[in-house]
Design a protein around this motif. Sequence first.
Motif, PDB file in Angstrom:
ATOM      1  N   MET A 197       0.848  -1.178   0.000  1.00 17.34           N
ATOM      2  CA  MET A 197       0.000   0.000   0.000  1.00 17.34           C
ATOM      3  C   MET A 197       0.892   1.239   0.000  1.00 17.34           C
ATOM      4  O   MET A 197       1.791   1.376   0.826  1.00 17.34           O
ATOM      5  CB  MET A 197      -0.894  -0.025   1.229  1.00 17.34           C
ATOM      6  CG  MET A 197      -1.871   1.081   1.279  1.00 17.34           C
ATOM      7  SD  MET A 197      -2.990   0.800   2.671  1.00 17.34           S
ATOM      8  CE  MET A 197      -4.086   2.107   2.429  1.00 17.34           C
ATOM      9  N   SER A 198       0.657   2.153  -0.911  1.00 18.72           N
ATOM     10  CA  SER A 198       1.486   3.348  -1.008  1.00 18.72           C
ATOM     11  C   SER A 198       0.992   4.424  -0.036  1.00 18.72           C
ATOM     12  O   SER A 198      -0.179   4.473   0.327  1.00 18.72           O
ATOM     13  CB  SER A 198       1.456   3.894  -2.437  1.00 18.72           C
ATOM     14  OG  SER A 198       0.145   4.322  -2.753  1.00 18.72           O
ATOM     15  N   ARG A 199       1.923   5.285   0.352  1.00 18.13           N
ATOM     16  CA  ARG A 199       1.571   6.375   1.265  1.00 18.13           C
ATOM     17  C   ARG A 199       0.862   7.482   0.496  1.00 18.13           C
ATOM     18  O   ARG A 199       1.276   7.839  -0.598  1.00 18.13           O
ATOM     19  CB  ARG A 199       2.841   6.955   1.886  1.00 18.13           C
ATOM     20  CG  ARG A 199       3.494   6.027   2.866  1.00 18.13           C
ATOM     21  CD  ARG A 199       4.726   6.639   3.440  1.00 18.13           C
ATOM     22  NE  ARG A 199       4.357   7.747   4.323  1.00 18.13           N
ATOM     23  CZ  ARG A 199       5.227   8.452   5.010  1.00 18.13           C
ATOM     24  NH1 ARG A 199       6.505   8.187   4.915  1.00 18.13           N
ATOM     25  NH2 ARG A 199       4.836   9.417   5.787  1.00 18.13           N
ATOM     26  N   PRO A 200      -0.188   8.058   1.072  1.00 18.74           N
ATOM     27  CA  PRO A 200      -0.856   9.171   0.388  1.00 18.74           C
ATOM     28  C   PRO A 200       0.023  10.421   0.434  1.00 18.74           C
ATOM     29  O   PRO A 200       0.818  10.606   1.355  1.00 18.74           O
ATOM     30  CB  PRO A 200      -2.139   9.366   1.196  1.00 18.74           C
ATOM     31  CG  PRO A 200      -1.851   8.780   2.525  1.00 18.74           C
ATOM     32  CD  PRO A 200      -0.853   7.677   2.296  1.00 18.74           C
ATOM     33  N   ASP A 201      -0.124  11.254  -0.581  1.00 18.31           N
ATOM     34  CA  ASP A 201       0.675  12.472  -0.580  1.00 18.31           C
ATOM     35  C   ASP A 201       0.098  13.481   0.420  1.00 18.31           C
ATOM     36  O   ASP A 201      -0.972  13.284   0.993  1.00 18.31           O
ATOM     37  CB  ASP A 201       0.759  13.070  -1.986  1.00 18.31           C
ATOM     38  CG  ASP A 201      -0.580  13.551  -2.503  1.00 18.31           C
ATOM     39  OD1 ASP A 201      -1.598  12.988  -2.079  1.00 18.31           O
ATOM     40  OD2 ASP A 201      -0.593  14.491  -3.323  1.00 18.31           O
ATOM     41  N   ALA A 202       0.831  14.554   0.627  1.00 15.90           N
ATOM     42  CA  ALA A 202       0.483  15.527   1.665  1.00 15.90           C
ATOM     43  C   ALA A 202      -0.840  16.223   1.375  1.00 15.90           C
ATOM     44  O   ALA A 202      -1.607  16.537   2.300  1.00 15.90           O
ATOM     45  CB  ALA A 202       1.600  16.550   1.813  1.00 15.90           C
ATOM     46  N   ARG A 203      -1.144  16.466   0.107  1.00 16.57           N
ATOM     47  CA  ARG A 203      -2.411  17.141  -0.224  1.00 16.57           C
ATOM     48  C   ARG A 203      -3.604  16.273   0.147  1.00 16.57           C
ATOM     49  O   ARG A 203      -4.604  16.761   0.652  1.00 16.57           O
ATOM     50  CB  ARG A 203      -2.457  17.465  -1.704  1.00 16.57           C
ATOM     51  CG  ARG A 203      -1.493  18.524  -2.100  1.00 16.57           C
ATOM     52  CD  ARG A 203      -1.481  18.667  -3.603  1.00 16.57           C
ATOM     53  NE  ARG A 203      -0.235  19.242  -4.019  1.00 16.57           N
ATOM     54  CZ  ARG A 203      -0.120  20.450  -4.527  1.00 16.57           C
ATOM     55  NH1 ARG A 203      -1.177  21.191  -4.689  1.00 16.57           N
ATOM     56  NH2 ARG A 203       1.051  20.913  -4.880  1.00 16.57           N
ATOM     57  N   THR A 204      -3.487  14.972  -0.117  1.00 15.82           N
ATOM     58  CA  THR A 204      -4.577  14.059   0.222  1.00 15.82           C
ATOM     59  C   THR A 204      -4.784  14.008   1.726  1.00 15.82           C
ATOM     60  O   THR A 204      -5.917  14.040   2.215  1.00 15.82           O
ATOM     61  CB  THR A 204      -4.270  12.649  -0.322  1.00 15.82           C
ATOM     62  OG1 THR A 204      -3.993  12.742  -1.715  1.00 15.82           O
ATOM     63  CG2 THR A 204      -5.418  11.702  -0.089  1.00 15.82           C
ATOM     64  N   VAL A 205      -3.690  13.949   2.469  1.00 17.89           N
ATOM     65  CA  VAL A 205      -3.791  13.928   3.930  1.00 17.89           C
ATOM     66  C   VAL A 205      -4.422  15.220   4.432  1.00 17.89           C
ATOM     67  O   VAL A 205      -5.265  15.195   5.340  1.00 17.89           O
ATOM     68  CB  VAL A 205      -2.400  13.704   4.560  1.00 17.89           C
ATOM     69  CG1 VAL A 205      -2.448  13.870   6.064  1.00 17.89           C
ATOM     70  CG2 VAL A 205      -1.867  12.329   4.201  1.00 17.89           C
ATOM     71  N   ALA A 206      -4.041  16.346   3.849  1.00 22.94           N
ATOM     72  CA  ALA A 206      -4.597  17.638   4.281  1.00 22.94           C
ATOM     73  C   ALA A 206      -6.104  17.699   4.033  1.00 22.94           C
ATOM     74  O   ALA A 206      -6.862  18.149   4.898  1.00 22.94           O
ATOM     75  CB  ALA A 206      -3.890  18.775   3.558  1.00 22.94           C
TER      76      ALA A 206
END
Length: 110
Positions: A1-10
């Motif tokens: 599973m890949s890590r979500p980018d910062a925009r998605t987390v925000a």
Amino acid sequence: MSRPDARTVAVLAALGALAPLVMLVLWRRQDLFGVVLALLCVLLTMVAGVAASAARQVDDPEPVDRSTTAGPADLMPYGIDADTLDALDSRDALRAVRDRRRGSNGFSGR
């Protein structure tokens, strides 16, 4: 599973913070559950802020560290570097530097 980018987390954290905020406003709870909702809202808001800052930092290139780039001596302020200022600990030496900066050559004009 890949890590979500910062925009998605925000975005996800902002939407997650919105849900407890709406529940707090609509229910008007003033007990332990209300405190937990408020703390959850604050936590998710902080996560959203940090993630948004991380997204901005990825977009902007890192600024050049100007302290490592040496310019011409005539552009340096008064020709004094940090080592010289560390060595100047007496009042007479500091007064001489101040006089030289003013261009008075030791004459205070009083």
